[in-house]
Design a protein around this motif. Structure first.
Motif, PDB file in Angstrom:
ATOM      1  N   GLU A  39     -15.328  10.669   3.540  1.00 24.75           N
ATOM      2  CA  GLU A  39     -14.279   9.772   3.081  1.00 24.75           C
ATOM      3  C   GLU A  39     -13.078  10.618   2.670  1.00 24.75           C
ATOM      4  O   GLU A  39     -13.220  11.549   1.869  1.00 24.75           O
ATOM      5  N   ILE A  40     -11.927  10.290   3.234  1.00 24.23           N
ATOM      6  CA  ILE A  40     -10.746  11.135   3.056  1.00 24.23           C
ATOM      7  C   ILE A  40      -9.712  10.430   2.183  1.00 24.23           C
ATOM      8  O   ILE A  40      -9.409   9.253   2.384  1.00 24.23           O
ATOM      9  N   SER A  41      -9.225  11.148   1.212  1.00 20.90           N
ATOM     10  CA  SER A  41      -8.053  10.732   0.432  1.00 20.90           C
ATOM     11  C   SER A  41      -7.130  11.943   0.323  1.00 20.90           C
ATOM     12  O   SER A  41      -7.585  13.082   0.312  1.00 20.90           O
ATOM     13  N   GLU A  42      -5.829  11.695   0.265  1.00 20.30           N
ATOM     14  CA  GLU A  42      -4.862  12.789   0.301  1.00 20.30           C
ATOM     15  C   GLU A  42      -3.920  12.740  -0.892  1.00 20.30           C
ATOM     16  O   GLU A  42      -3.561  11.657  -1.375  1.00 20.30           O
ATOM     17  N   GLN A  43      -3.552  13.905  -1.361  1.00 18.04           N
ATOM     18  CA  GLN A  43      -2.547  14.072  -2.402  1.00 18.04           C
ATOM     19  C   GLN A  43      -1.478  15.025  -1.898  1.00 18.04           C
ATOM     20  O   GLN A  43      -1.761  15.930  -1.108  1.00 18.04           O
ATOM     21  N   LEU A  44      -0.262  14.808  -2.353  1.00 17.74           N
ATOM     22  CA  LEU A  44       0.826  15.719  -2.017  1.00 17.74           C
ATOM     23  C   LEU A  44       0.861  16.840  -3.043  1.00 17.74           C
ATOM     24  O   LEU A  44       0.971  16.604  -4.246  1.00 17.74           O
ATOM     25  N   ASP A  45       0.750  18.054  -2.571  1.00 17.67           N
ATOM     26  CA  ASP A  45       0.764  19.230  -3.443  1.00 17.67           C
ATOM     27  C   ASP A  45       2.098  19.941  -3.294  1.00 17.67           C
ATOM     28  O   ASP A  45       2.685  19.968  -2.201  1.00 17.67           O
ATOM     29  N   LEU A  46       2.603  20.483  -4.374  1.00 17.43           N
ATOM     30  CA  LEU A  46       3.893  21.174  -4.373  1.00 17.43           C
ATOM     31  C   LEU A  46       3.701  22.583  -4.889  1.00 17.43           C
ATOM     32  O   LEU A  46       3.163  22.802  -5.981  1.00 17.43           O
ATOM     33  N   ILE A  47       4.117  23.559  -4.079  1.00 17.96           N
ATOM     34  CA  ILE A  47       4.054  24.966  -4.477  1.00 17.96           C
ATOM     35  C   ILE A  47       5.433  25.366  -4.959  1.00 17.96           C
ATOM     36  O   ILE A  47       6.390  25.345  -4.190  1.00 17.96           O
ATOM     37  N   PRO A  48       5.596  25.720  -6.230  1.00 19.81           N
ATOM     38  CA  PRO A  48       6.926  26.099  -6.732  1.00 19.81           C
ATOM     39  C   PRO A  48       7.455  27.347  -6.033  1.00 19.81           C
ATOM     40  O   PRO A  48       6.772  27.987  -5.224  1.00 19.81           O
ATOM     41  N   GLN A  49       8.717  27.662  -6.358  1.00 12.84           N
ATOM     42  CA  GLN A  49       9.329  28.843  -5.758  1.00 12.84           C
ATOM     43  C   GLN A  49       8.411  30.054  -5.903  1.00 12.84           C
ATOM     44  O   GLN A  49       7.995  30.404  -7.007  1.00 12.84           O
ATOM     45  N   GLY A  63       0.818  -1.202   0.000  1.00 18.40           N
ATOM     46  CA  GLY A  63       0.000   0.000   0.000  1.00 18.40           C
ATOM     47  C   GLY A  63       0.856   1.258   0.000  1.00 18.40           C
ATOM     48  O   GLY A  63       2.073   1.217   0.182  1.00 18.40           O
ATOM     49  N   ARG A  64       0.192   2.351  -0.203  1.00 22.66           N
ATOM     50  CA  ARG A  64       0.886   3.622  -0.284  1.00 22.66           C
ATOM     51  C   ARG A  64       1.351   4.076   1.092  1.00 22.66           C
ATOM     52  O   ARG A  64       0.628   3.930   2.079  1.00 22.66           O
ATOM     53  N   LYS A  65       2.548   4.610   1.152  1.00 24.43           N
ATOM     54  CA  LYS A  65       3.066   5.141   2.403  1.00 24.43           C
ATOM     55  C   LYS A  65       2.287   6.393   2.787  1.00 24.43           C
ATOM     56  O   LYS A  65       2.093   7.286   1.961  1.00 24.43           O
ATOM     57  N   PRO A  66       1.809   6.497   4.033  1.00 25.46           N
ATOM     58  CA  PRO A  66       1.026   7.682   4.419  1.00 25.46           C
ATOM     59  C   PRO A  66       1.882   8.935   4.384  1.00 25.46           C
ATOM     60  O   PRO A  66       3.088   8.902   4.625  1.00 25.46           O
ATOM     61  N   LEU A  67       1.236  10.043   4.078  1.00 28.24           N
ATOM     62  CA  LEU A  67       1.937  11.326   4.024  1.00 28.24           C
ATOM     63  C   LEU A  67       2.222  11.830   5.437  1.00 28.24           C
ATOM     64  O   LEU A  67       1.509  11.487   6.393  1.00 28.24           O
ATOM     65  N   ASP A  68       3.250  12.625   5.556  1.00 30.85           N
ATOM     66  CA  ASP A  68       3.694  13.138   6.853  1.00 30.85           C
ATOM     67  C   ASP A  68       2.549  13.885   7.540  1.00 30.85           C
ATOM     68  O   ASP A  68       2.011  14.858   7.001  1.00 30.85           O
ATOM     69  N   PRO A  69       2.159  13.448   8.741  1.00 30.45           N
ATOM     70  CA  PRO A  69       1.030  14.126   9.421  1.00 30.45           C
ATOM     71  C   PRO A  69       1.370  15.542   9.852  1.00 30.45           C
ATOM     72  O   PRO A  69       0.457  16.322  10.168  1.00 30.45           O
ATOM     73  N   HIS A  70       2.662  15.911   9.876  1.00 33.02           N
ATOM     74  CA  HIS A  70       3.027  17.261  10.299  1.00 33.02           C
ATOM     75  C   HIS A  70       2.936  18.283   9.164  1.00 33.02           C
ATOM     76  O   HIS A  70       3.054  19.483   9.402  1.00 33.02           O
ATOM     77  N   LEU A  71       2.734  17.818   7.939  1.00 32.86           N
ATOM     78  CA  LEU A  71       2.614  18.756   6.826  1.00 32.86           C
ATOM     79  C   LEU A  71       1.292  19.526   6.939  1.00 32.86           C
ATOM     80  O   LEU A  71       0.270  18.966   7.357  1.00 32.86           O
ATOM     81  N   PRO A  72       1.294  20.805   6.592  1.00 31.41           N
ATOM     82  CA  PRO A  72       0.021  21.558   6.607  1.00 31.41           C
ATOM     83  C   PRO A  72      -0.949  20.980   5.585  1.00 31.41           C
ATOM     84  O   PRO A  72      -0.538  20.475   4.531  1.00 31.41           O
ATOM     85  N   ARG A  73      -2.218  21.063   5.905  1.00 29.18           N
ATOM     86  CA  ARG A  73      -3.235  20.492   5.033  1.00 29.18           C
ATOM     87  C   ARG A  73      -4.260  21.541   4.633  1.00 29.18           C
ATOM     88  O   ARG A  73      -4.726  22.311   5.475  1.00 29.18           O
ATOM     89  N   ALA A  74      -4.542  21.565   3.348  1.00 29.08           N
ATOM     90  CA  ALA A  74      -5.621  22.411   2.817  1.00 29.08           C
ATOM     91  C   ALA A  74      -6.809  21.497   2.513  1.00 29.08           C
ATOM     92  O   ALA A  74      -6.693  20.554   1.725  1.00 29.08           O
ATOM     93  N   ILE A  75      -7.936  21.757   3.161  1.00 25.55           N
ATOM     94  CA  ILE A  75      -9.109  20.887   3.040  1.00 25.55           C
ATOM     95  C   ILE A  75      -9.984  21.363   1.892  1.00 25.55           C
ATOM     96  O   ILE A  75     -10.357  22.542   1.817  1.00 25.55           O
ATOM     97  N   VAL A  76     -10.271  20.455   0.983  1.00 23.96           N
ATOM     98  CA  VAL A  76     -11.175  20.740  -0.137  1.00 23.96           C
ATOM     99  C   VAL A  76     -12.381  19.820   0.010  1.00 23.96           C
ATOM    100  O   VAL A  76     -12.261  18.599  -0.088  1.00 23.96           O
TER     101      VAL A  76
END
Length: 536
Positions: A134-144, A97-110
């Motif tokens: 039902e919750i699913s998470e994606q890793l989002d990346l904000i460029p410079q 299974g997929r490795k869970p994302l770091d719980p300390h990362l900030p989360r934006a709820i949609v």
């Protein structure tokens, strides 16, 4: 018709002498040919062959066996089947299974809501109520995210006269009137010295996000930052020279614009690190590799300390001048035998070749060290283990050395390996005297490796100032990594606090291991300047 030639005794002896002279000359030419061929093959291997010195598990090195280095102690492994029908323990597989994302990362709820028309029960028409999500998470990346911080210094004036004008003081900055903020400087420094990203690539990257900065501007900022952190470097050097164990090495750096020297001249980056106390990695630029440059770097080292180095003669002088216990590096000794063995065709290799028994015996030394590391033995326990098991191996290596030392051509690869081992022998066997002393200088070589990787990208330093700044900033980056501190966050905190430091205690508090809990408040890129002004 056969012709008979009559020789006198003197003529006969003259011909024999001439024959012997030609035979000796042929042997000398043959040896010279073999040495030149061996040297040519060594150069070809250096450029085109694999660089790994790894050997089978029985001869694996302490730091080259990836499987053992990465596997946690006590991890069950699959054993070979000794006989048919015998059950053996299999490997423990990780949960799929997929490795869970770091719980300390900030989360934006949609939230994804059903349309009003669909919130009705299809059976009785009752309005549906919310019972959960039902919750699913994606890793989002904000460029410079490039922005401008506008500092507004408020002016105050007396309403009755023109003499009472006052302006709020400017904040202390790492670079007075500098164009880049502390976080921007930390980003540039960590990108170059941690991620090996040259400045021209950084300038191009920032240009995509409307950060129009030239390479020259970034280079000038790097030099000034390198000068500003000199007090921290001086303190780190004081701590390093006070350590009980110091490791040293050096590597090449090219400086294009060095007064009085051609651009092709070799300069050097000297590396020093602690083997006891707080982990410190220090780099220093020097135009040469002589004893004068090295002596200044080790001036003031603790009397009676231990120095680990390779066989470079300058370190012998440093140890003698400062009364240091000098240790030799078994990795370097082994490397010479690896090169000698590689010169032999694979079909001809075997225990009967002189290089192979040396490599096997040195592998036994490393096997003992690997066992001590796997069992997490303290230095007090490692010392007796070395005396009981490593000392007999050293005796067997010494016997091999005495057997082959004077029977091999000195200029051959094997001859060089044997003479290096003979010259370094008193320092090489010294590690068994103390369980805390290392067997080789690999830790220092590993500390240099990030610089070597970066050098492949940025190739050279433009000026002496740039070389010195690079040495200082590499020191901070690598010391942070050795202390398991994120370099970027440490640099941001350091650059913000350093301008306000005045006393020795102030600077001491800014050393990496004193800022392990430092946090850097980073504003969200979506925050507008108007919102920031409203909070003020």
């Amino acid at each position: 018709m056969a012709t008979t030639i009559t020789l006198t005794a003197d003529d006969y002896h003259t011909l024999l002498a001439e024959r012997e002279r030609l035979a000796q000359q042929l042997r000398a030419i043959t040896v010279e040919r073999d040495l030149l061929k061996e040297r040519l093959d060594a150069y070809l291997r250096r450029f085109f062959a694999a660089k790994s010195e790894a050997r089978p598990a029985a001869q694996g090195d302490l730091f080259l066996n990836e499987a053992e280095a990465l596997a946690p102690a006590g991890t069950p492994v699959a054993e070979e089947v000794a006989a048919e029908g015998v059950e053996v323990a299999g490997p423990i597989r990780k949960k799929r299974g997929r490795k869970p994302l770091d719980p300390h990362l900030p989360r934006a709820i949609v939230r994804h809501e059903l349309p009003e028309s669909e919130r009705v029960c299809a059976h009785d028409g009752t309005t549906l109520i919310e019972i959960g999500v039902e919750i699913s998470e994606q890793l989002d990346l904000i460029p410079q995210h490039v922005r401008v911080i506008q500092h507004q210094r408020v002016k105050y004036a007396c309403p009755c006269c023109d003499e009472g004008i006052q302006v709020s003081p400017a904040p202390a900055r790492l670079i007075p009137k500098g164009l880049l903020s502390e976080s921007a400087l930390a980003w540039v420094v960590s990108a170059k010295y941690q991620d090996a990203l040259p400045l021209y690539r950084q300038a191009a990257l920032l240009g995509r996000f409307d950060g129009d900065l030239s390479r020259n501007t970034l280079a000038a900022s790097i030099v000034r930052v390198g000068e500003a952190v000199q007090p921290i470097i001086n303190l780190l050097r004081d701590h390093l020279l006070a350590a009980d164990l110091v490791l040293g090495d050096e590597t090449v750096i090219q400086v294009l614009k060095e007064p009085g020297r051609a651009a092709q001249s070799k300069s050097y980056l000297w590396a020093q690190m602690t083997g006891s106390g707080p982990p410190i990695r220090l780099f220093a630029y020097a135009p040469g590799r002589g004893g004068g440059q090295a002596s200044s770097l080790y001036a003031g080292i603790k009397a009676g300390a231990v120095l680990m180095s390779d066989g470079y003669e300058v370190y012998n002088a440093i140890a003698a001048a400062n009364g240091l216990t000098h240790l030799g590096c078994w990795a370097h000794a082994r490397r010479y035998f690896i090169e000698a063995e590689a010169a032999i065709p694979k079909a001809a290799r075997g225990p009967e070749q002189p290089a192979t028994p040396f490599i096997t015996a040195i592998g036994e030394l490393y096997a003992i060290e690997r066992e001590a590391q796997a069992n997490d033995l303290a230095p007090q326990q490692r010392g007796p283990l070395r005396l009981a098991r490593s000392r007999p191996v050293l005796a067997s290596i010494e016997a091999l050395l005495l057997r082959y030392l004077h029977s091999v051509t000195p200029n051959s690869l094997l001859g060089k390996a044997l003479h290096y081992l003979s010259a370094q022998w008193p320092k090489l066997i010294r590690f068994v005297e103390n369980g805390a002393w290392p067997i080789d200088n690999n830790l220092c070589e590993n500390a240099i490796r990030p610089f070597v990787v970066g050098r492949r990208n940025w190739l050279f330093a433009d000026t002496v100032g740039g070389a010195k700044a690079s040495a200082n900033l590499y020191s901070l980056i690598e010391t942070c990594k050795a202390n398991r501190i994120e370099p970027y966050r440490y640099l941001v905190d350091l650059f913000r606090k350093l301008p306000s430091a005045r006393t020795a205690d102030d600077f001491e508090a800014l050393l990496p291991w004193h800022l392990t809990k430092a946090t850097v408040p980073i504003q969200s890129p979506t925050t507008s300047s108007h919102q920031a002004q409203g909070r003020r």
